[in-house]
Design an enzyme around this catalytic site. Structure first.
Site, short mmCIF file in Angstrom:
data_model
loop_
_atom_site.label_atom_id
_atom_site.label_comp_id
_atom_site.label_asym_id
_atom_site.label_seq_id
_atom_site.Cartn_x
_atom_site.Cartn_y
_atom_site.Cartn_z
N GLY A 11 15.68 -29.94 -39.61
CA GLY A 11 15.26 -29.88 -41.02
C GLY A 11 15.56 -31.18 -41.74
O GLY A 11 15.98 -31.19 -42.89
N ALA A 12 15.32 -32.32 -41.03
CA ALA A 12 15.81 -33.63 -41.47
C ALA A 12 15.38 -34.03 -42.89
O ALA A 12 16.08 -34.77 -43.57
CB ALA A 12 15.37 -34.70 -40.48
N GLY A 14 15.15 -32.19 -45.55
CA GLY A 14 15.74 -31.40 -46.64
C GLY A 14 16.81 -32.16 -47.39
O GLY A 14 17.23 -33.25 -47.00
N ALA A 83 18.74 -26.95 -40.80
CA ALA A 83 17.54 -26.26 -41.30
C ALA A 83 17.77 -24.76 -41.46
O ALA A 83 18.40 -24.11 -40.63
CB ALA A 83 16.37 -26.48 -40.33
N TYR A 171 19.56 -13.60 -47.96
CA TYR A 171 20.00 -14.93 -47.51
C TYR A 171 21.41 -14.84 -46.92
O TYR A 171 21.70 -15.40 -45.85
CB TYR A 171 19.94 -15.89 -48.70
CG TYR A 171 20.54 -17.25 -48.45
CD1 TYR A 171 19.94 -18.16 -47.57
CD2 TYR A 171 21.70 -17.67 -49.11
CE1 TYR A 171 20.48 -19.42 -47.36
CE2 TYR A 171 22.25 -18.92 -48.90
CZ TYR A 171 21.63 -19.80 -48.04
OH TYR A 171 22.17 -21.04 -47.82
N LYS A 175 22.51 -15.85 -43.19
CA LYS A 175 23.51 -16.88 -42.87
C LYS A 175 24.67 -16.28 -42.06
O LYS A 175 25.20 -16.90 -41.14
CB LYS A 175 24.06 -17.53 -44.15
CG LYS A 175 23.05 -18.32 -44.96
CD LYS A 175 22.38 -19.44 -44.20
CE LYS A 175 23.14 -20.70 -44.04
NZ LYS A 175 22.34 -21.76 -43.35
N SER A 213 18.96 -25.94 -55.12
CA SER A 213 20.31 -25.96 -55.70
C SER A 213 20.44 -27.06 -56.76
O SER A 213 21.28 -26.95 -57.66
CB SER A 213 21.38 -26.12 -54.60
OG SER A 213 21.30 -27.36 -53.96
N1 NAP Z 1 21.89 -26.19 -51.28
C1 NAP Z 1 22.92 -25.39 -51.33
O1 NAP Z 1 23.48 -25.12 -52.41
C2 NAP Z 1 23.48 -24.80 -50.06
C3 NAP Z 1 24.72 -24.15 -50.11
C4 NAP Z 1 25.26 -23.65 -48.93
C5 NAP Z 1 24.58 -23.81 -47.73
N2 NAP Z 1 23.37 -24.42 -47.72
C6 NAP Z 1 22.71 -24.59 -46.44
O2 NAP Z 1 22.45 -25.96 -46.27
C7 NAP Z 1 21.30 -26.15 -45.45
C8 NAP Z 1 20.35 -27.12 -46.12
O3 NAP Z 1 19.94 -26.59 -47.35
P1 NAP Z 1 19.31 -27.53 -48.48
O4 NAP Z 1 19.99 -27.22 -49.76
O5 NAP Z 1 19.28 -28.93 -48.01
O6 NAP Z 1 17.86 -26.92 -48.59
P2 NAP Z 1 16.41 -27.57 -48.43
O7 NAP Z 1 16.35 -28.90 -49.10
O8 NAP Z 1 15.47 -26.52 -48.86
O9 NAP Z 1 16.33 -27.80 -46.86
C9 NAP Z 1 16.07 -26.76 -45.97
C10 NAP Z 1 15.45 -27.36 -44.75
O10 NAP Z 1 15.22 -26.32 -43.80
C11 NAP Z 1 13.91 -26.48 -43.28
N3 NAP Z 1 13.36 -25.20 -42.83
C12 NAP Z 1 13.27 -24.04 -43.50
N4 NAP Z 1 12.68 -23.11 -42.74
C13 NAP Z 1 12.40 -23.69 -41.56
C14 NAP Z 1 11.78 -23.26 -40.36
N5 NAP Z 1 11.32 -22.02 -40.21
N6 NAP Z 1 11.66 -24.15 -39.35
C15 NAP Z 1 12.09 -25.42 -39.48
N7 NAP Z 1 12.68 -25.89 -40.60
C16 NAP Z 1 12.83 -25.03 -41.61
C17 NAP Z 1 13.10 -27.03 -44.44
O11 NAP Z 1 11.95 -27.66 -43.91
P3 NAP Z 1 10.64 -27.91 -44.79
O12 NAP Z 1 10.95 -29.15 -45.58
O13 NAP Z 1 9.57 -28.06 -43.82
O14 NAP Z 1 10.48 -26.70 -45.69
C18 NAP Z 1 14.10 -28.02 -45.03
O15 NAP Z 1 14.06 -29.24 -44.34
C19 NAP Z 1 20.75 -24.76 -45.19
O16 NAP Z 1 21.23 -24.31 -43.95
C20 NAP Z 1 21.35 -23.93 -46.31
O17 NAP Z 1 21.45 -22.57 -45.94
C21 NAP Z 1 22.80 -24.93 -48.85
#
Ligand code: NAP
Length: 331
Positions: A11-12, A14, A83, A171, A175, A213
């Site tokens: 998911g590079a 993101g 991702a 969600y 997770k 977020s």
């Molecule tokens: N942001 C927060 O507050 C937060 C807090 C705790 C944990 N996390 C965790 O941190 C990680 C990154 O989150 P983020 O905030 O950076 O969110 P983000 O910007 O929405 O990134 C999510 C990434 O996952 C990819 N993805 C989603 N579904 C996919 C699928 N079926 N196959 C391949 N790629 C997929 C997306 O790809 P596309 O660009 O193609 O959609 C995107 O690159 C996640 O694991 C999330 O659960 C986030």
């Protein structure tokens, strides 16, 4: 450091993963990044990262596409599995079990099986405090640590009560299941797995489009809400999470799961801090509801040498980033 090591980041493009790619490139690693669509302009920022032209290669792979993942992971010694679908990034979810839980859980299984096939040594996976905090049996006055797990049955019951768009409970379930699967997989297979549980991730963005977020802080500073629901904003800086992931990759003593949280306070404190730094934005006029502040410890991670930056630095860098990207007008 071995300059020839190659790392895969899932998911590079993101929000969080982009900072991981940037950090790995800056440390001299070669990086294989998986993206769902290499031609999508939302991933173009990756090509502009320093050393990307020599050391970054993008691979097309959905989490449910095992062969695509195998191609990306082949030749890598380490994998950063970041991702995961976020409910707030996909407001039109109709079937949360298929759209949220399946890619998180089956996707993690696919990544790990691809790692076994490629003889990857170590995987660092981003989980979430969503896999920690939904536990009704945890004593209320006890600080949460890595032994606290979200209760699957409690979570499912809450998820099934969700009437509006699929949200936090589905969600959390996704997770929790994915993180448990990853740690169990490591016990039964050669690959080492370490998981990281961040709360709300804040900080400047590398990607062009705002992620879910980051919307929270933007909305607080921009929207002049009459009323804002109290929310738990236990939070961490996106750059500090990237540092934690690399630290856990490099430290052979790192084992199991790690809470990665820096700040914990009430919504009012956050808004007061912001007002102190930027007094003239359009802040919410009233905070309603009760909410709760999660009391959790990142001591296990700190003991390995992880340091987090001060909240003020995160807030200033984030607001300045919003000005620069034209998301927020300077008052
Ligand atoms: N942001 C927060 O507050 C937060 C807090 C705790 C944990 N996390 C965790 O941190 C990680 C990154 O989150 P983020 O905030 O950076 O969110 P983000 O910007 O929405 O990134 C999510 C990434 O996952 C990819 N993805 C989603 N579904 C996919 C699928 N079926 N196959 C391949 N790629 C997929 C997306 O790809 P596309 O660009 O193609 O959609 C995107 O690159 C996640 O694991 C999330 O659960 C986030």
């Amino acid at each position: 450091m071995d300059m020839k090591e190659t790392m895969c980041v899932t998911g590079a493009g993101g929000y969080q993963a982009s900072w991981v790619v940037k950090l790995l490139l800056s440390h001299g690693y070669k990086v294989h990044g998986t993206v769902r669509d290499p031609c999508d302009p939302k991933n173009v920022h990756l090509e502009k990262l320093e050393k990307a032209s020599e050391n970054l290669q993008l691979f097309k792979a959905d989490l449910l596409d095992f062969e695509g993942l195998c191609k990306a992971i082949d030749g890598c010694t380490g994998v950063f599995h970041v991702a995961c679908p976020l409910p707030s990034s996909s407001p039109n979810i109709q079937n949360p079990e298929v759209e949220l839980v399946k890619p998180a859980v089956e996707g993690t299984s696919n990544v790990l099986k691809a790692c076994t096939k490629a003889k990857v040594k170590r995987v660092v996976m981003v989980s979430s405090v969503a896999a920690v905090v939904l536990n009704p049996n945890w004593p209320k006055d006890q600080v949460m640590d890595e032994t606290c797990w979200t209760d699957k049955h409690f979570c499912m019951a809450k998820a099934n009560q969700e009437t509006k768009v699929a949200g936090f409970n589905w969600y959390s379930l996704a997770k929790t299941e994915a993180e448990r699967l990853a740690l169990e997989y490591a016990e039964e297979n050669e690959v080492e797995v370490v998981t990281v549980c961040p709360p709300l991730i804040m900080g400047p963005m590398l990607q062009p489009k705002i992620n879910s977020s980051s919307m929270l802080l933007l909305s607080i500073a921009r929207d002049g809400l009459e009323k804002m629901e109290y929310f738990d904003w236990t939070a961490v800086d996106v750059r500090d999470v990237a540092e934690a992931l690399l630290l856990l990759y490099k430290n052979p003593e790192a084992k199991g799961r790690y809470i990665c949280s820096s700040y914990s306070a009430s919504t009012l404190v956050l808004i007061e801090k912001l007002k102190g730094l930027y007094p003239n934005h359009n802040y919410p006029k009233q905070i309603s509801g009760e909410g709760f502040v999660c009391n959790m410890s990142s001591e296990k991670l700190h003991k390995l040498g992880w340091k987090n930056r001060p909240l003020e630095e995160t807030l200033v860098d984030t607001i300045e980033d919003y000005y620069e990207k034209g998301l927020l007008n300077k008052p």
